[in-house]
Design a protein around this motif. Structure first.
Motif, PDB file in Angstrom:
ATOM      1  N   HIS B 109       0.815  -1.222   0.000  1.00 40.59           N
ATOM      2  CA  HIS B 109       0.000   0.000   0.000  1.00 40.59           C
ATOM      3  C   HIS B 109       0.846   1.268   0.000  1.00 40.59           C
ATOM      4  O   HIS B 109       0.320   2.374  -0.081  1.00 40.59           O
ATOM      5  CB  HIS B 109      -0.950   0.012   1.196  1.00 40.59           C
ATOM      6  CG  HIS B 109      -1.680  -1.276   1.327  1.00 40.59           C
ATOM      7  ND1 HIS B 109      -2.343  -1.844   0.273  1.00 40.59           N
ATOM      8  CD2 HIS B 109      -1.802  -2.139   2.358  1.00 40.59           C
ATOM      9  CE1 HIS B 109      -2.854  -3.002   0.658  1.00 40.59           C
ATOM     10  NE2 HIS B 109      -2.537  -3.203   1.916  1.00 40.59           N
ATOM     11  N   ASP B 128      -5.435  -8.066   1.119  1.00 37.69           N
ATOM     12  CA  ASP B 128      -4.980  -7.436   2.351  1.00 37.69           C
ATOM     13  C   ASP B 128      -5.994  -6.363   2.725  1.00 37.69           C
ATOM     14  O   ASP B 128      -6.369  -5.541   1.883  1.00 37.69           O
ATOM     15  CB  ASP B 128      -3.609  -6.795   2.137  1.00 37.69           C
ATOM     16  CG  ASP B 128      -3.078  -6.248   3.442  1.00 37.69           C
ATOM     17  OD1 ASP B 128      -2.263  -6.918   4.079  1.00 37.69           O
ATOM     18  OD2 ASP B 128      -3.510  -5.132   3.832  1.00 37.69           O
ATOM     19  N   SER B 346       4.976   0.812   9.035  1.00 40.21           N
ATOM     20  CA  SER B 346       3.714   0.207   8.566  1.00 40.21           C
ATOM     21  C   SER B 346       3.070   0.992   7.426  1.00 40.21           C
ATOM     22  O   SER B 346       3.462   2.123   7.127  1.00 40.21           O
ATOM     23  CB  SER B 346       2.687   0.023   9.689  1.00 40.21           C
ATOM     24  OG  SER B 346       1.900   1.184   9.835  1.00 40.21           O
ATOM     25  N   ASN B 429      -1.578  -0.151  12.868  1.00 38.74           N
ATOM     26  CA  ASN B 429      -3.023   0.017  12.836  1.00 38.74           C
ATOM     27  C   ASN B 429      -3.824  -0.960  13.690  1.00 38.74           C
ATOM     28  O   ASN B 429      -5.027  -0.853  13.790  1.00 38.74           O
ATOM     29  CB  ASN B 429      -3.492  -0.090  11.386  1.00 38.74           C
ATOM     30  CG  ASN B 429      -2.772  -1.242  10.696  1.00 38.74           C
ATOM     31  OD1 ASN B 429      -2.789  -2.373  11.185  1.00 38.74           O
ATOM     32  ND2 ASN B 429      -2.112  -0.964   9.589  1.00 38.74           N
ATOM     33  N   ARG B 435      -0.891  -9.349  18.245  1.00 40.40           N
ATOM     34  CA  ARG B 435      -0.606  -8.868  16.892  1.00 40.40           C
ATOM     35  C   ARG B 435       0.901  -8.657  16.685  1.00 40.40           C
ATOM     36  O   ARG B 435       1.461  -9.017  15.664  1.00 40.40           O
ATOM     37  CB  ARG B 435      -1.358  -7.557  16.654  1.00 40.40           C
ATOM     38  CG  ARG B 435      -1.003  -6.823  15.370  1.00 40.40           C
ATOM     39  CD  ARG B 435      -1.704  -7.396  14.183  1.00 40.40           C
ATOM     40  NE  ARG B 435      -1.355  -6.665  12.963  1.00 40.40           N
ATOM     41  CZ  ARG B 435      -1.846  -6.942  11.769  1.00 40.40           C
ATOM     42  NH1 ARG B 435      -2.688  -7.945  11.621  1.00 40.40           N
ATOM     43  NH2 ARG B 435      -1.499  -6.242  10.723  1.00 40.40           N
TER      44      ARG B 435
HETATM   45  S1  SF4 Z   1      -1.289  -3.621   8.051  1.00 42.06           S
HETATM   46 FE1  SF4 Z   1       0.795  -4.104   8.572  1.00 42.06          FE
HETATM   47  S2  SF4 Z   1       1.006  -6.146   7.797  1.00 42.06           S
HETATM   48 FE2  SF4 Z   1      -0.768  -5.322   6.746  1.00 42.06          FE
HETATM   49  S3  SF4 Z   1       0.042  -4.397   4.875  1.00 42.06           S
HETATM   50 FE3  SF4 Z   1       0.029  -2.831   6.437  1.00 42.06          FE
HETATM   51  S4  SF4 Z   1       2.075  -2.852   7.272  1.00 42.06           S
HETATM   52 FE4  SF4 Z   1       1.775  -4.782   6.223  1.00 42.06          FE
END
Ligand code: SF4
Lengths: 207, 471
Positions: B109, B128, B346, B429, B435
């Protein structure tokens, strides 16, 4: 896909709200490249003590009365979090065919249908009552009947549930979504022909 | 009839529709990664199917990649197998892959927007749930399961029921020290983790308009934490400026045509939403989570709640479970909690602007002894950009670890894992149980808050921070 018409089985209670997919199948088990073998890791961090081997006697599903359960009953917003289909895989490979809750997270709900599993939404009060029954008498069983859209027990209790008609059809017959969509292949091709060219051109130049 | 942007994008992608059936919608861009794709490719092979549009499919490796040096072999053989499988699948089906050694590698992303693949009006999917991030550009972007990944690979379409449409309006302006992350945490705190289930959310209002593209991505990213199918923002000049000149941005005449189309992607006056939620920007403070879902949130000046203050029985039990997992006593001020680990990174907060904001707080200070602080850029390009700006030095001088890009401790599939009982301030997030590692305790915050927390060893209110640096 295995069709789902009617399933009768023991009900396992999981009286927790907002159970997320990280709980259903922790990430250390997402590295497999197969679609099978996830059942033994279901609820892993709750199911086992810190050594990762000894079953946690406190955890609901470890009660001997629920070992062969086919129906899981739990609280609101079940399956929230990630889109991992490993969550429904783990539940179904453990032996669950249906999950009853007051509400489900969107992607999880959707993923269940792709795996021959039926998520059933019942009112919160009813769910609470059913959880109580399953807790008080382990071995309590229910029938989830998709044909007539009803859940019932052997003592005369029953309740109807709602499910999207096209989803019901697909699940009753065990239809493969891809096969259905490919019936519209000519529509897809026609759509591609009308898409604005700028959508693909830069991508094409780069390839 | 006046339409919302969601309705416009939806209508433009319906391939086939019949009453009582889900619509078949066309997918303009499919992003894939190593964790949720292997079974989809296997399914294709078993059915003897091909990838319909390999040219609209892009792959990268992010979820379980190590963030230590890229020159080392990958220690975990199962992670390596998953990456090798992706490589083999992409080769077999002719899909572009940005692997560990590509300068374009990164969290899926983060790289979509960075490469200009993410564009207004596109339908974008990925296996995802944080695919909602791409909605910041006015795209309709949502997460899908592996069966659907296979479906899109085979048909470039998905059967979908049209979602309901919600407006979340953030009015006025934000006080200093309050960020996009705080906005979205406050939203989830207000509507709850299932508050937007079944909806596509359009974020609007002057606060959203004033956010940078990075800020809008942070907000849209966490839509799923409120249960939403997708979140989006109408595109504007900021959006177009961001895209212009990126590798996959339209060029020349195509750019003009695209721009004309993109300008039409605004919610018309008088368009009707199924639900509207309003939040006043001025009332917001830096936020931090105390519990085990992102709706468990309070302003940083607040305290751990008392389960007895919840009327709803189920909620009360959930709060008790959360406090027990988090090792917290009711009414403890959030700023009193000592931290062991700080994670900055992230797909929520691993972009260049996030790193700049964190570096600005960290410059001239030292990480508290006993605290491990990690900075993990969201992509290799973000990492290189940060290094050009000298941010890596600011962080390492202050005692932060500077890593290679990936998801890292956001989901701890790679070696970056919390130990049981460790408490972490994290810019990611999800603060779900386990987690970031079994028994790990996560407090979600903004990059600024995370940096300040690393230095003090506990949560602090960044609004009172003495910025020493010049960034
Ligand atoms: S929420 Fe975390 S694990 Fe999922 S795509 Fe984003 S960075 Fe990666």
């Amino acid at each position: 896909m295995e069709p789902f018409v009617k399933v009768q089985g023991i009900v396992a209670p999981l009286p927790r709200a907002n159970v997320d997919t990280d709980q259903i199948i922790p990430k250390q088990f997402l590295k497999r490249i197969e679609r099978t073998g996830f059942g033994e890791f279901l609820f892993f961090d709750w199911r086992y003590l810190d050594d990762g081997k000894t079953p946690n006697p406190e955890f609901e599903l470890n009660h001997p009365g629920y070992h062969s359960a086919k129906i899981l009953i739990t609280e609101r917003n079940f399956g929230c979090g990630s889109s991992r289909e490993h969550a429904p895989w783990a539940l179904s490979q453990y032996g669950f065919r249906s999950i009853i809750a007051p509400s489900f997270a969107d992607i999880f709900y959707n993923n269940c249908f792709k795996n021959g599993m039926l998520p059933v939404v019942l009112p919160e009060k009813t769910v609470e009552e059913l959880i109580r029954r399953a807790e008080e008498s382990p071995g309590y069983s229910l029938t989830v009947d998709l044909e007539v859209k009803k859940v019932y027990d052997q003592h005369g209790w029953e309740m109807s549930f709602e499910v999207d008609e096209s989803r019901r059809e697909r699940l009753l017959k065990g239809l493969d979504d891809i096969g259905i969509s490919l019936r519209y292949e000519s529509d897809i091709t026609a759509f591609e022909a009308r898409r604005p060219a700028f959508l693909d051109r830069q991508i094409a130049q780069h390839h | 009839m006046p339409k919302t942007i969601f309705q416009k994008v939806w209508d433009a992608h319906v391939v086939h529709e019949e009453p009582g059936e889900p619509a078949l919608i066309y997918i303009d861009l499919h992003l894939i990664h190593e964790v949720t794709s292997p079974q989809a490719f296997e399914g294709l092979r078993l059915a003897g199917r091909k990838v319909r549009r390999p040219d609209l499919t892009f792959a990268t490796m992010d979820h379980n990649v190590p963030t230590t040096s890229r020159s080392l072999p990958i220690a975990d053989p199962i992670s390596r197998q998953q990456m090798d499988t992706l490589t083999a699948n992409c080769r077999e089906f002719g899909i572009t892959l940005y692997d560990l050694h590509s300068p374009r590698q990164g969290i899926v992303h983060v790289i979509g927007p960075e490469l200009g693949l993410t564009q207004p009006g596109r339908t974008i999917v990925c296996g995802d749930s944080h695919t909602s991030t791409h909605g910041a550009f006015g795209a309709l972007a949502f997460g899908i399961g592996t069966s659907e990944v296979e479906h899109v690979l085979a048909t470039q379409t998905l059967p979908q029921k049209r979602s309901r449409n919600m407006a979340i309006e953030v009015t006025g302006s934000l006080p200093p020290g309050v960020t996009a992350k705080d906005v979205v945490l406050a939203i989830i705190g207000k509507i709850g983790t299932a508050g937007a289930t079944g909806y596509v959310v359009e974020y609007r209002g002057s606060v959203i308009e004033s956010l940078t593209m990075e800020g809008r991505m942070t907000v849209c990213n966490m839509s799923i934490e409120a249960g939403a199918r997708a979140g989006l923002v109408s595109p504007d000049d900021k959006t177009f400026d961001y895209i212009k000149g990126r590798p996959f941005a339209p060029q020349g005449q195509d750019w003009e045509k695209a721009l004309e189309y993109w300008h039409s992607l605004r919610t018309d006056d008088g368009a009707v939403f199924d639900r509207t939620v309003t939040i006043e920007g001025e009332t917001l403070a830096p936020h931090v989570t105390w519990g085990t879902n992102p709706g468990h949130v309070v302003p940083v000046t607040g305290s751990v709640p008392d389960p007895d203050s919840f009327d709803d029985e189920i909620e009360r039990r959930a709060v008790e479970q959360a406090l027990s997992y988090m090792g917290l006593e009711p009414n403890t001020p959030m700023q009193d909690l000592p931290l062991d680990v700080v994670f900055i990174g992230s797909c929520t907060n691993g972009r260049i602007e996030d790193l700049r904001s964190a570096a600005r707080i960290a410059q001239g200070y030292r990480v508290k002894s006993g605290v491990q602080a990690l900075v993990v850029p969201g992509s290799t390009a973000v990492k290189e950009q940060a290094e050009r700006e000298g941010l890596d030095r600011v962080f390492t001088d202050a005692g932060f670890e500077w890593r290679e890009s990936g998801c890292s401790m956001c989901l701890a599939m790679n070696p970056d894992v919390l130990q049981p009982g460790q408490r972490c301030a994290s810019t990611s997030n999800r603060n779900f149980e386990g987690r970031q590692g079994k028994g790990g305790r996560t407090h979600l915050v903004s990059p600024e808050m995370a940096a300040a927390a690393a230095i003090e060893g506990h949560l602090v209110d960044v609004r009172t921070w003495d910025v020493k640096g010049s960034i």
